[in-house]
Design an enzyme around this catalytic site. Structure first.
Site, short mmCIF file in Angstrom:
data_model
loop_
_atom_site.label_atom_id
_atom_site.label_comp_id
_atom_site.label_asym_id
_atom_site.label_seq_id
_atom_site.Cartn_x
_atom_site.Cartn_y
_atom_site.Cartn_z
N TYR A 143 0.86 -1.19 0.00
CA TYR A 143 0.00 0.00 0.00
C TYR A 143 0.89 1.23 0.00
CZ TYR A 143 -3.53 3.36 1.62
OH TYR A 143 -4.38 4.45 1.74
N ASP A 238 9.28 2.90 -0.26
CA ASP A 238 8.22 3.56 0.51
C ASP A 238 8.51 3.28 1.99
OD1 ASP A 238 5.98 4.24 1.95
OD2 ASP A 238 4.56 3.55 0.43
N LYS A 266 4.40 9.50 8.89
CA LYS A 266 4.24 8.92 10.23
C LYS A 266 5.28 9.45 11.23
CE LYS A 266 1.80 4.93 8.34
NZ LYS A 266 0.40 5.18 8.60
#
Ligand code: HOZ
Length: 423
Positions: A143, A238, A266
């Site tokens: 994702y 990523d 994050k």
């Protein structure tokens, strides 16, 4: 679940699609409703009615220091007292960029954005610009946020809700997204043998953490580095989840791979909305205004977010990742033993301060393996753990997170709760 959360959720459902502002937290596929959180401190969360939970979601990764860490809170309050947004550069964005460039081997320059989605979307645009090619190879079950190009066979919410692709993405965009199974170097070679000259980039979660937790096999990431170099494609890590999580210097440090570009989010925002993409100077200099690849944002480099991120990274710099990893490993092993003794098929993979819980017999190496796990067993486990005050991600396609604030008592309480689960 308490009455106040129930009431808030029913009001939210009238006003917000599905009652939530991001799908997985709706707790849909674990036959539950979301808890509305009033506050967090350290490794604990309190629901609006006061019920306390040990938190293994940690806002899906950012809160590696735990909630309301005093120096992060102080940095945010201090920044807020000087105003919350200027739409002009502020000192902390330079300092945060410095910390990132120093910590992350591939990052020679970095651009701050507001979310992981923005980061991956912008990194892909840059890769397409520098290569003059359109196609991107991603891995099933990985994702990369919700930009159009990445919404094919994606993990996280798409996996949770069984959405293979989503309406609203033009077929022409999807035609440029190529897929291969995670950990399948032969499939990658095959895709490159057919499309290599038109592949702008391979994007990968160096540790896949949006289909549960799937570790890269020995040689898989090295193979991606070699084949992208061979064909003149860019390799994008990523690191929205793995950055400052699997090591201070991210997965690129832990695995010793030097990607061309990497994306973050994050932890670098310390719990405020931040993303970033960075990489080799020769590529990053193509980003406007030094170059011609457009990317912009009113709130990018926001002073509160920069202050939170900076305070977080400064604490993490001297934190013992090794000790946290050992504690997480012991916890995951004990959890595995407890569940195994109940005669359910189970796997509890772990790396650094992350763990996964798969209810299946065989080790999991890709998305097809994940889909073979038993969702009913996961739901049974989730509901009973939550009833015992343990807050886990409400989906078998997400990853458990441990923070520096978790105590031995938190682990014991969690293992006791797991011991009491009946399947
Ligand atoms: N997509 C994120 C987890 N991998 C966020 C999920 C949520 O907040 O619902």
């Amino acid at each position: 679940m308490d009455e106040k959360s129930r009431q808030l959720f029913s009001r939210a459902c009238e006003l917000i699609p599905g009652g939530v502002n991001s799908p997985v937290r709706a707790c849909h596929n674990v036959d539950s409703q979301p808890l509305f959180i009033a506050r967090g401190k350290g490794s604990h969360l309190w629901e609006v009615d006061g019920h306390e939970y040990v938190d293994f979601v940690l806002s899906w990764g950012p809160m590696i220091l735990g909630h309301a860490e005093p120096s992060v809170t102080a940095a945010v309050c201090d920044a807020a007292s000087g105003g919350s947004s200027y739409g002009a550069p502020c000192p902390d964005e330079v300092s945060l960029a410095r910390e990132m460039v120093d910590a992350l081997p591939c990052v020679e320059m970095v651009r701050m954005v507001n979310s992981g989605t923005e980061a991956t979307m912008s990194a892909l645009r840059l890769a397409r610009a520098v290569t003059g090619r359109d196609k991107v190879l991603k891995f099933t079950g990985c994702y990369h946020g919700h930009a159009d190009a990445f919404l094919a066979s994606a993990g996280s919410g798409l996996a949770t809700f069984s959405i293979p692709g989503t309406p609203g993405v033009p077929a022409a965009v999807m035609a440029d997204t190529l897929l291969a199974p995670y950990n399948d170097s032969a499939a990658v070679k095959d895709v490159f043998s057919r499309h290599g000259e038109s592949i702008a980039a391979v994007i990968v979660e160096p540790v896949a953490a949006n289909m549960g937790l799937v570790l890269p096999d020995e040689g898989f990431l090295e193979g991606l580095r070699a084949i992208t170099a061979q064909y003149g494609s860019l390799l994008i890590f990523d690191e929205v989840i793995t950055g400052f999580r699997v090591a201070f210097g991210g997965a690129q440090t832990r695995f010793g791979i030097d990607p061309d570009l990497a994306t973050f989010g994050k932890i670098i925002g310390g719990g405020l909305p931040v993303g970033a993409f960075g990489g080799k100077r020769r590529f990053m200099e193509r980003v406007a205004p030094s170059g011609d690849v457009y990317q912009a944002g009113t709130l990018s480099g926001n002073p509160l977010a920069m202050a939170a991120g900076l305070a977080t990274l400064r604490l993490l710099k001297s934190a013992s990742y090794e000790a946290l990893e050992q504690r997480t490993k012991r916890f995951a092993e004990e959890l595995f033993s407890i569940l195994k003794a109940k005669n359910v098929p189970v796997q509890v993979p772990t790396i650094a301060s992350m763990f996964g819980i798969f209810f299946c017999e065989e080790a999991v190496g890709n998305y097809a393996d994940v889909l073979r796990c038993d969702p009913k067993l996961f739901t049974t486990f989730y509901k009973q753990m939550r009833a015992s005050g343990i807050y886990l991600a409400p989906s078998a396609f997400e990853t458990g997170m441990v923070s520096f604030a978790h105590t031995n008592e938190d682990f014991s309480r969690t293992l006791d709760a797991a011991s009491a689960v009946r399947f």
